[in-house]
Write a protein that holds these residues in place. Sequence first.
Motif, PDB file in Angstrom:
ATOM      1  N   PRO A 139      -1.552   2.894   5.583  1.00 39.99           N
ATOM      2  CA  PRO A 139      -2.780   3.279   6.294  1.00 39.99           C
ATOM      3  C   PRO A 139      -2.524   3.611   7.753  1.00 39.99           C
ATOM      4  CG  PRO A 139      -2.781   0.920   5.817  1.00 39.99           C
ATOM      5  CD  PRO A 139      -1.633   1.520   5.059  1.00 39.99           C
ATOM      6  N   VAL A 141       0.233   7.179  -6.933  1.00 40.89           N
ATOM      7  CA  VAL A 141      -0.037   8.306  -6.029  1.00 40.89           C
ATOM      8  C   VAL A 141       0.890   9.491  -6.272  1.00 40.89           C
ATOM      9  CG1 VAL A 141      -0.946   6.762  -4.250  1.00 40.89           C
ATOM     10  CG2 VAL A 141       1.439   7.465  -4.145  1.00 40.89           C
ATOM     11  N   ARG A 170      -8.832   5.079   0.341  1.00 40.14           N
ATOM     12  CA  ARG A 170      -8.379   3.691   0.421  1.00 40.14           C
ATOM     13  C   ARG A 170      -9.500   2.702   0.138  1.00 40.14           C
ATOM     14  NH1 ARG A 170      -7.770  -0.272   4.705  1.00 40.14           N
ATOM     15  NH2 ARG A 170      -5.932  -1.583   4.322  1.00 40.14           N
ATOM     16  N   HIS A 178      -4.713   7.040  -2.826  1.00 41.00           N
ATOM     17  CA  HIS A 178      -4.260   5.804  -2.184  1.00 41.00           C
ATOM     18  C   HIS A 178      -4.185   4.704  -3.239  1.00 41.00           C
ATOM     19  CE1 HIS A 178      -3.674   3.765   1.759  1.00 41.00           C
ATOM     20  NE2 HIS A 178      -3.859   2.690   0.995  1.00 41.00           N
ATOM     21  N   VAL A 195      -1.644   7.202   7.844  1.00 41.28           N
ATOM     22  CA  VAL A 195      -2.799   8.029   7.480  1.00 41.28           C
ATOM     23  C   VAL A 195      -3.752   8.171   8.659  1.00 41.28           C
ATOM     24  CG1 VAL A 195      -4.849   8.153   6.011  1.00 41.28           C
ATOM     25  CG2 VAL A 195      -2.661   7.456   5.026  1.00 41.28           C
ATOM     26  N   GLU A 255       0.836  -1.210   0.000  1.00 44.04           N
ATOM     27  CA  GLU A 255       0.000   0.000   0.000  1.00 44.04           C
ATOM     28  C   GLU A 255       0.864   1.251   0.000  1.00 44.04           C
ATOM     29  OE1 GLU A 255      -3.680   0.247   2.142  1.00 44.04           O
ATOM     30  OE2 GLU A 255      -3.214  -1.572   3.260  1.00 44.04           O
ATOM     31  N   CYS A 256       0.345   2.280  -0.601  1.00 40.68           N
ATOM     32  CA  CYS A 256       0.994   3.594  -0.569  1.00 40.68           C
ATOM     33  C   CYS A 256      -0.108   4.653  -0.566  1.00 40.68           C
ATOM     34  CB  CYS A 256       1.903   3.772  -1.781  1.00 40.68           C
ATOM     35  SG  CYS A 256       2.792   5.340  -1.821  1.00 40.68           S
ATOM     36  N   SER A 310      -6.024   2.161  -7.633  1.00 39.61           N
ATOM     37  CA  SER A 310      -5.863   3.437  -6.925  1.00 39.61           C
ATOM     38  C   SER A 310      -7.183   4.193  -6.930  1.00 39.61           C
ATOM     39  CB  SER A 310      -4.767   4.288  -7.582  1.00 39.61           C
ATOM     40  OG  SER A 310      -5.098   4.564  -8.931  1.00 39.61           O
TER      41      SER A 310
END
Length: 439
Positions: A235, A298, A388, A328, A238, A231-232, A384
């Motif tokens: 989370p 992203v 998310r 995300h 975030v 993931e980028c 993306s």
Amino acid sequence: MFEKVLIARRGEAAARVARTCKRLGVDAIALYSDAAESVHVEACDRAFEVKATDGQVSAEDVIACAREASADAVFPGYSSHRAHLELAQALEAEGIPFVGLDPDVLRTVGDRSAFRELAERAGVRTIPGGLVATLDEAKSLAEEVDYPVVLKGQAADASIGARKADDEEELDAAWSEIRALQPEGSVVVESHIPRARDLEVLLVSDSHGTVLPLVEMETSILEAGRGLIRECPSPKLVLAADGESIREMMFDIGVRIARELECVGLMSVQMLLSPTGRLWVRGARLGLVAMHAVVERVTRLDLVALQLQVASGEALGEEIEYLQPRGHAIGAQILASDPSQEGVSVDEIVLPSAPRTARIELSVAKGTQVPPDDWPRVAKITASAPVRRQALMTLDRILAAASFEPLKTNVAALRKVLHAGTFRAGQYDLSLIEQLRST
């Protein structure tokens, strides 16, 4: 900018690099050893057939092809210290640029002991532990750092998976397993950080002394040392109230390591984040990570173009220095789950129509095999979205329809992760795979 680039890796990585080369007006040159595994050849401008021993192409053949093609540089494909060190040394001796990979830097990041020493010089914290040569030394160090501990091979990307030991009896068993796979050399004994999250910061450095952090990524869904889902941004960062301060600490640590290494190109510094918010550096990788699409989604950057630009001597511009990631991205690797199917051709590929917010990257086409350089990776799916939850739902929809007959894959296991409550809430950690396996 280079005019001709030979891509040393076969399969999906070569096709990915070739796409950028064509956009930049750079000739992309492929290698292949078997027509049944050469899905990447059509993406390149020219291709050379080479012999492969145990699935590997020799450094001598790579150099011979580069000379015949009059290539300005060789592109390594995806990061792999072990596979690239010999080639990097040979190319350096021949005076051929190897994009993003310097032999001295490769040796340092590929050796856990050398990297720990470098991190100490950079003033950053590594996981408590060290290297040992005997079982008695391992037991002594385990008592010093306190159980549970993790045992690993000395090489940073060795095929030897980590072994966890909760007590001396388990340490005996773990030691025997490690030594069966690695009879010689040192063994790493480190503290086990419970409920840790696996984070990386991606950085880029040019030959003019500029080092810039780009983004952080999370790869806490691991199995046998291989990242299944990435993931980028993370989370965790975030959602956490102190997420931005943790991100800034990660960026600072990454820049320190990059400056100490003095490398030119892309580099990711790997860290563990404890539940209490402490960061522990565990290693680094040079070059393009396989699941890099989450970053490109992203940042709106072409990471292959960025590598080629800094490798050819160009300076990083303001668009990189003032980069503002948006949205995300979540990526998953579809892997073949039956080792006996290596070399089996794919008869049928079923995939849904993907929205523009998704990227599907295949290692196979109908009637071809997964190339040895890619095995067991069959495909990568990246989705993306502005938030998310949307990215997660898109990824799950694509995985639900994906099949590669007759290959057995891990699609069901990936979807099980995506449907886990802790994953959906962004509250997962490195223990999630083990928890799901027991349910």
